[in-house]
Enzyme design. Structure first.
Site, PDB file in Angstrom:
ATOM      1  N   SER A   9      32.446  30.302  39.226  1.00 28.08           N
ATOM      2  CA  SER A   9      33.493  30.483  38.092  1.00 28.08           C
ATOM      3  C   SER A   9      34.195  29.360  37.730  1.00 28.08           C
ATOM      4  O   SER A   9      34.411  28.314  38.337  1.00 28.08           O
ATOM      5  CB  SER A   9      34.432  31.367  38.506  1.00 28.08           C
ATOM      6  OG  SER A   9      35.603  31.582  37.550  1.00 28.08           O
ATOM      7  N   TYR A  33      41.216  34.466  43.155  1.00 28.19           N
ATOM      8  CA  TYR A  33      39.801  34.508  42.591  1.00 28.19           C
ATOM      9  C   TYR A  33      39.103  32.966  42.606  1.00 28.19           C
ATOM     10  O   TYR A  33      37.946  33.068  43.178  1.00 28.19           O
ATOM     11  CB  TYR A  33      39.742  35.368  41.402  1.00 28.19           C
ATOM     12  CG  TYR A  33      38.409  35.139  40.861  1.00 28.19           C
ATOM     13  CD1 TYR A  33      37.455  36.398  41.335  1.00 28.19           C
ATOM     14  CD2 TYR A  33      38.104  34.434  39.639  1.00 28.19           C
ATOM     15  CE1 TYR A  33      36.223  36.580  40.764  1.00 28.19           C
ATOM     16  CE2 TYR A  33      36.711  34.773  39.183  1.00 28.19           C
ATOM     17  CZ  TYR A  33      35.829  35.556  39.810  1.00 28.19           C
ATOM     18  OH  TYR A  33      34.571  35.618  39.058  1.00 28.19           O
ATOM     19  N   LYS A  37      35.749  31.498  45.130  1.00 30.47           N
ATOM     20  CA  LYS A  37      34.448  31.012  44.453  1.00 30.47           C
ATOM     21  C   LYS A  37      34.466  29.446  45.019  1.00 30.47           C
ATOM     22  O   LYS A  37      33.369  28.882  45.257  1.00 30.47           O
ATOM     23  CB  LYS A  37      34.682  30.839  43.027  1.00 30.47           C
ATOM     24  CG  LYS A  37      34.504  32.209  42.381  1.00 30.47           C
ATOM     25  CD  LYS A  37      33.259  33.019  42.525  1.00 30.47           C
ATOM     26  CE  LYS A  37      33.289  34.333  41.968  1.00 30.47           C
ATOM     27  NZ  LYS A  37      31.773  35.010  42.155  1.00 30.47           N
TER      28      LYS A  37
END
Ligand code: UDP
Length: 219
Positions: A9, A33, A37
């Site tokens: 991402s 998040y 990643k």
């Protein structure tokens, strides 16, 4: 297994030192998040480092939106959608009364956040191009998948109103923690290595989401 194509991402970059983000931009994710990643990218780098025959493509997605153009495959998030376009689509179809816009005091022309929205079909094509590339190239390559163009929240609202013929009520709310002013991709590496680039506009994205959402109002 000798090949990994990883769904990473753009949130691995964190606050921009410069825009557009290119793949050499420092990695300083500012939310959990993005950190998941980032750590997965690092684990894959270690894995690839164990064998010169291994190949890993770290696809850094910008903001995937859209649906299959048939209207048969789309996104129906559980509960309250976190992402902008699924939320707008649910307002348009009457499942929610209004959109909450998280901040209108960002350093952008209209004050709302700017993101690089990419159609899911373009994203899918990017994966096929990555698999193809990985067949005869070894090592690890991070590659951005975006359009290279940024659009604000208000621009997305207008594009969706146009595509759906509905009017989207919204309220301006405080900023959401962990959000950036702007994020968009430098797409040169994807073009050069994969021979791939995004072809669909935000109007295409909104039309396809609306086709799916209006044909499947309850998901
Ligand atoms: N956003 C918003 N209202 C929502 C969801 C998102 O105003 O209900 C804004 C958010 O602040 C950001 C943009 O829309 O500027 C894209 O957010 P999204 O969660 O879709 O993707 P992110 O860039 O956070 O991964």
């Amino acid at each position: 297994c000798k090949t990994i194509v990883f769904s990473s991402s753009a949130t691995v970059y964190g606050l921009p030192d410069f825009l557009p983000f290119d793949e050499s931009h420092p990695l300083r994710p500012i939310n959990p998040y993005g950190r998941t990643k980032y750590f997965n990218e690092e684990i894959i780098r270690d894995w690839a480092g164990t064998d010169p025959e291994k190949s890993a493509i770290l696809l850094r997605y910008f903001n995937p939106v859209g649906a299959h153009s048939s209207g048969m495959i789309g996104e129906d998030p559980n509960g309250i959608p976190n992402n902008l376009v699924p939320f707008i689509a649910q307002v348009a179809v009457g499942r929610r009364s209004h959109l909450n816009i998280f901040g209108d005091d960002y350093d952008t022309p209209d004050g709302t956040g700017i993101r690089d929205y990419i159609h899911v079909s373009d994203l899918a094509a990017g994966h096929l191009a990555a698999l193809n590339y990985a067949k005869d190239h070894k090592g690890v390559e991070p590659i951005n998948l975006g359009t290279g163009k940024g659009h604000s929240v208000l621009e997305m609202v207008k594009a969706f109103e146009k595509a759906s013929g509905t009017s989207i009520d919204y309220r301006i709310m405080p900023r959401r923690k962990g959000d950036l002013d702007s994020s968009y991709a430098d797409t040169d590496k994807a073009e050069q290595l994969l021979g791939w680039r995004a072809t669909k506009s935000i109007d295409d994205m909104c039309q396809d989401v609306w086709r799916w959402q209006s044909q499947n109002p309850n998901g």
